[in-house]
Design a protein around this motif. Structure first.
Motif, mmCIF file in Angstrom:
data_model
loop_
_atom_site.group_PDB
_atom_site.id
_atom_site.type_symbol
_atom_site.label_atom_id
_atom_site.label_comp_id
_atom_site.label_asym_id
_atom_site.label_seq_id
_atom_site.Cartn_x
_atom_site.Cartn_y
_atom_site.Cartn_z
ATOM 1 N N ASP A 145 -25.976 -6.650 73.274
ATOM 2 C CA ASP A 145 -24.775 -7.458 73.513
ATOM 3 C C ASP A 145 -23.751 -6.695 74.358
ATOM 4 O O ASP A 145 -23.110 -7.268 75.244
ATOM 5 N N ARG A 146 -23.633 -5.402 74.092
ATOM 6 C CA ARG A 146 -22.675 -4.576 74.834
ATOM 7 C C ARG A 146 -23.026 -4.494 76.317
ATOM 8 O O ARG A 146 -22.140 -4.476 77.182
ATOM 9 N N HIS A 147 -24.312 -4.466 76.626
ATOM 10 C CA HIS A 147 -24.744 -4.215 78.003
ATOM 11 C C HIS A 147 -25.413 -5.417 78.663
ATOM 12 O O HIS A 147 -26.035 -5.271 79.715
ATOM 13 N N GLN A 148 -25.259 -6.591 78.068
ATOM 14 C CA GLN A 148 -25.938 -7.762 78.612
ATOM 15 C C GLN A 148 -25.493 -8.064 80.041
ATOM 16 O O GLN A 148 -26.302 -8.441 80.890
ATOM 17 N N ASP B 144 -42.706 -3.614 66.710
ATOM 18 C CA ASP B 144 -42.108 -4.688 65.917
ATOM 19 C C ASP B 144 -40.671 -4.983 66.326
ATOM 20 O O ASP B 144 -40.156 -6.078 66.065
ATOM 21 N N ALA B 145 -40.003 -4.028 66.955
ATOM 22 C CA ALA B 145 -38.627 -4.258 67.400
ATOM 23 C C ALA B 145 -38.605 -5.338 68.473
ATOM 24 O O ALA B 145 -39.547 -5.495 69.255
ATOM 25 N N THR B 146 -37.543 -6.083 68.543
ATOM 26 C CA THR B 146 -37.454 -7.138 69.547
ATOM 27 C C THR B 146 -37.212 -6.533 70.931
ATOM 28 O O THR B 146 -36.686 -5.414 71.057
ATOM 29 N N PRO B 147 -37.580 -7.239 71.992
ATOM 30 C CA PRO B 147 -37.229 -6.769 73.331
ATOM 31 C C PRO B 147 -35.728 -6.508 73.480
ATOM 32 O O PRO B 147 -35.335 -5.558 74.163
ATOM 33 N N LYS B 148 -34.900 -7.337 72.829
ATOM 34 C CA LYS B 148 -33.456 -7.097 72.897
ATOM 35 C C LYS B 148 -33.087 -5.731 72.315
ATOM 36 O O LYS B 148 -32.259 -5.014 72.883
ATOM 37 N N ALA B 149 -33.687 -5.387 71.184
ATOM 38 C CA ALA B 149 -33.360 -4.117 70.548
ATOM 39 C C ALA B 149 -33.766 -2.945 71.435
ATOM 40 O O ALA B 149 -33.011 -1.983 71.612
ATOM 41 N N ARG B 150 -34.978 -3.018 71.994
ATOM 42 C CA ARG B 150 -35.457 -1.907 72.833
ATOM 43 C C ARG B 150 -34.667 -1.809 74.130
ATOM 44 O O ARG B 150 -34.225 -0.724 74.540
ATOM 45 N N VAL B 151 -34.486 -2.930 74.803
ATOM 46 C CA VAL B 151 -33.784 -2.925 76.089
ATOM 47 C C VAL B 151 -32.331 -2.517 75.913
ATOM 48 O O VAL B 151 -31.780 -1.738 76.706
ATOM 49 N N GLY B 152 -31.691 -3.028 74.873
ATOM 50 C CA GLY B 152 -30.305 -2.655 74.625
ATOM 51 C C GLY B 152 -30.150 -1.164 74.396
ATOM 52 O O GLY B 152 -29.231 -0.526 74.929
ATOM 53 N N ALA B 153 -31.053 -0.577 73.601
ATOM 54 C CA ALA B 153 -30.984 0.858 73.335
ATOM 55 C C ALA B 153 -31.220 1.669 74.608
ATOM 56 O O ALA B 153 -30.565 2.694 74.838
#
Length: 539
Positions: free
Chosen positions: A6-9, A104-113
């Motif tokens: 969300d921070r870097h979208q 198992d992590a979502t693409p959002k979780a990986r990409v955001g990190a």
């Protein structure tokens, strides 16, 4: 957890737009200025680098069975930094242990990190610049740009492309097939992204982050744990990267062991053992063709992405701006002492000479024009140090000394310009480092044929063409394209054949022996995962 996403979208969306537009876009500032990076950032970077020297490098929670490290600055002096090291089996086990949680992590979780990690890496660009300078020999300005912001640009490019590939299709759909008067057939379909497996990045001495980041970030974004195997002479830039990634992953609830450092020594290398482990399914490799051939022969279980040796040519058939051409090529030849995969090496000129804005020029006069331009560029010692940097490997110096023996020297020193015949073998293979060859060919068509044949048969990442004949240029363009090499035409001024811009240039075509992968296109990202479906009939 999607806080980082969300921070870097907005940054991700800008990157996706840039991928499509292919114009200039640079998310991370390339100027080493405190007006950009904050007051005191330059001194803080120097202090942080000095504090690392002579100390054990900390990687909390990382597998460790011993300490290794023998980096020597090409500018003089040992870094005396030791890094946690573990046997290949321990690293593979740690990577496999993290694999399911990362998948198992979502693409959002990986990409955001990953984007959060890039933002933090950018804040440490002065530190990374010093780490890059004193392991690769690059001048500080280049080390800042190539080791920091430009590498970060390339990483974000890979992450944005991975996001597009992972989200291109829905993960769920209702499939309904009409059956006439009967009730339609209905299936509930779901697709799961399945990472390929453990990824191995084999780093190079000269551009550890710029060449390493695309594979590292593409693999992590698509759910593959990564083992980073730096060159023993250039561990620190990638060790800093691994540390920041591990910190961010831990904060994001992702497994820190999804990113691991495989530090080793030249005397006890572990690359072969890692590369041939059955768990390793992806290998990103930058380096010489000999080891590339070994990987192709022995690491058959893995998908291999390579950038290897090539012969980059400059074909001079005419010069609309002779002085501008010579000055431009002089900078390209001198930059980082020719230790760039994009640096020109073999300069082809018709034996009858060329026409230019300064009149007709013989091949000897073309050579002298280049030599004089190099002298002008490097006459100020302070400027020369910044442009040339230092030679990273003593073997490069030895190679230059051997070439000098028996050759006709047009310009001695660094870079060295030698005359060669069209059939001389020395100019038909990569000669890494500050040396170039002026090769005379029978005529213009023979020069073009030789340039495209070298790209096709020996590999090339860049090619340059200077000419005043537009019809001949038009014929040359598809010939170089068929040889699978990117072509620059009549460059003068402050844009050089060496340069490759993220979000615009496709670095390496993957279509000749200089490499089978492109940084960065869909073929670089998509093979790192597959889609598996499950479906169920519904009423």
């Amino acid at each position: 957890m999607t806080e980082f996403f969300d921070r870097h979208q907005a940054l991700l969306q800008d990157a996706r737009k840039a991928l499509t537009a292919r114009g200039f876009w640079a998310p991370f500032a390339e100027i080493p200025s405190e007006s950009v990076y904050g007051a005191g950032s330059r001194a803080a970077g120097q202090a942080a680098f000095d504090a690392l020297k002579g100390q054990p490098f900390a990687l909390p929670g990382h597998p460790e069975q011993r300490r290794v490290g023998a980096e020597e600055s090409p500018f003089g002096g040992a870094l005396d930094i030791t890094y946690p090291a573990a046997d290949p089996a321990a690293l593979i086990a740690a990577a496999q242990g993290s694999a399911q949680a990362l998948a198992d992590a979502t693409p959002k979780a990986r990409v955001g990190a990953l984007i959060e990690a890039l933002v933090r890496l950018n804040r440490h660009s002065f530190l990374i610049a010093h780490a890059t300078q004193h392991t690769t020999g690059q001048g500080f300005a280049m080390a800042f740009q190539a080791g920091g912001p430009h590498a970060q640009d390339r990483a974000l490019e890979a992450v944005a492309l991975a996001w597009d590939e992972m989200t291109r299709f829905p993960d769920h759909a209702i499939w309904e097939k009409p059956q006439g008067k009967a009730a339609p057939l209905r299936l509930d379909k779901h697709w799961t992204l399945v990472p390929a497996g453990v990824a191995l990045t084999i780093g190079c001495n000269t551009f550890p982050t710029w060449n390493g980041y695309p594979g590292i970030f593409a693999s992590l974004a698509t759910g593959n744990p990564v083992i980073v195997k730096p060159h023993p002479r250039a561990i620190l830039p990638l060790a800093l990267t691994v540390r920041i990634l591990r910190e961010v992953f831990a904060e994001a609830g992702l497994p820190a062991d999804a990113i691991l450092l495989a530090a080793d020594t030249a005397e006890a290398p572990m690359t072969q053992a890692l590369a041939t482990d059955p768990a390793v399914r992806i290998i990103d490799y930058t380096g010489g063709t000999a080891f590339g051939d070994w990987l192709r022969a022995n690491a058959r279980q893995a998908r291999l992405f390579t950038e290897e040796a090539g012969v980059n040519t400059v074909t001079i058939l005419g010069a609309p701006d002779f002085t501008g051409m010579c000055d431009n090529l002089a900078f390209s030849l001198a930059l980082y002492s020719g230790q760039m995969c994009t640096a020109p090496q073999t300069i082809l000129v018709p034996e009858g000479g060329i026409d230019s804005d300064l009149g007709h020029k013989t091949p000897d006069q073309v050579g002298q024009g280049l030599a004089h331009a190099l002298d002008r560029l490097l006459e100020d010692p302070a400027r020369a140090v910044g442009v040339l940097g230092a030679v990273a490997n003593p073997a490069t110096v030895a190679r230059m000394e051997a070439l000098r023996q028996g050759a006709r020297v047009i310009r001695d020193g660094r870079p060295m310009l030698l005359a060669a015949g069209a059939d001389d073998a020395v100019a038909q293979g990569e000669c890494f480092g500050p040396v170039a060859f002026l090769v005379t060919c029978a005529d213009a068509e023979a020069a073009l044929d030789r340039a495209t044949a070298l790209a096709r048969d020996r590999g090339a990442i860049t090619a340059a063409l200077y000419d005043t004949d537009e019809e001949r240029i038009a014929r040359a363009i598809p010939a170089f394209a068929r040889a699978g090499v990117n072509l620059s035409i009549n460059l003068t001024g402050a844009i050089y054949v060496n340069q490759s811009a993220a979000f615009s240039d496709f670095h390496v075509t993957g279509a000749n022996p200089a490499g089978n992968a492109c940084l960065t296109d869909t073929a670089f990202v998509a093979p790192r995962f597959t889609r598996a479906m499950w479906r169920r009939q519904v009423a």
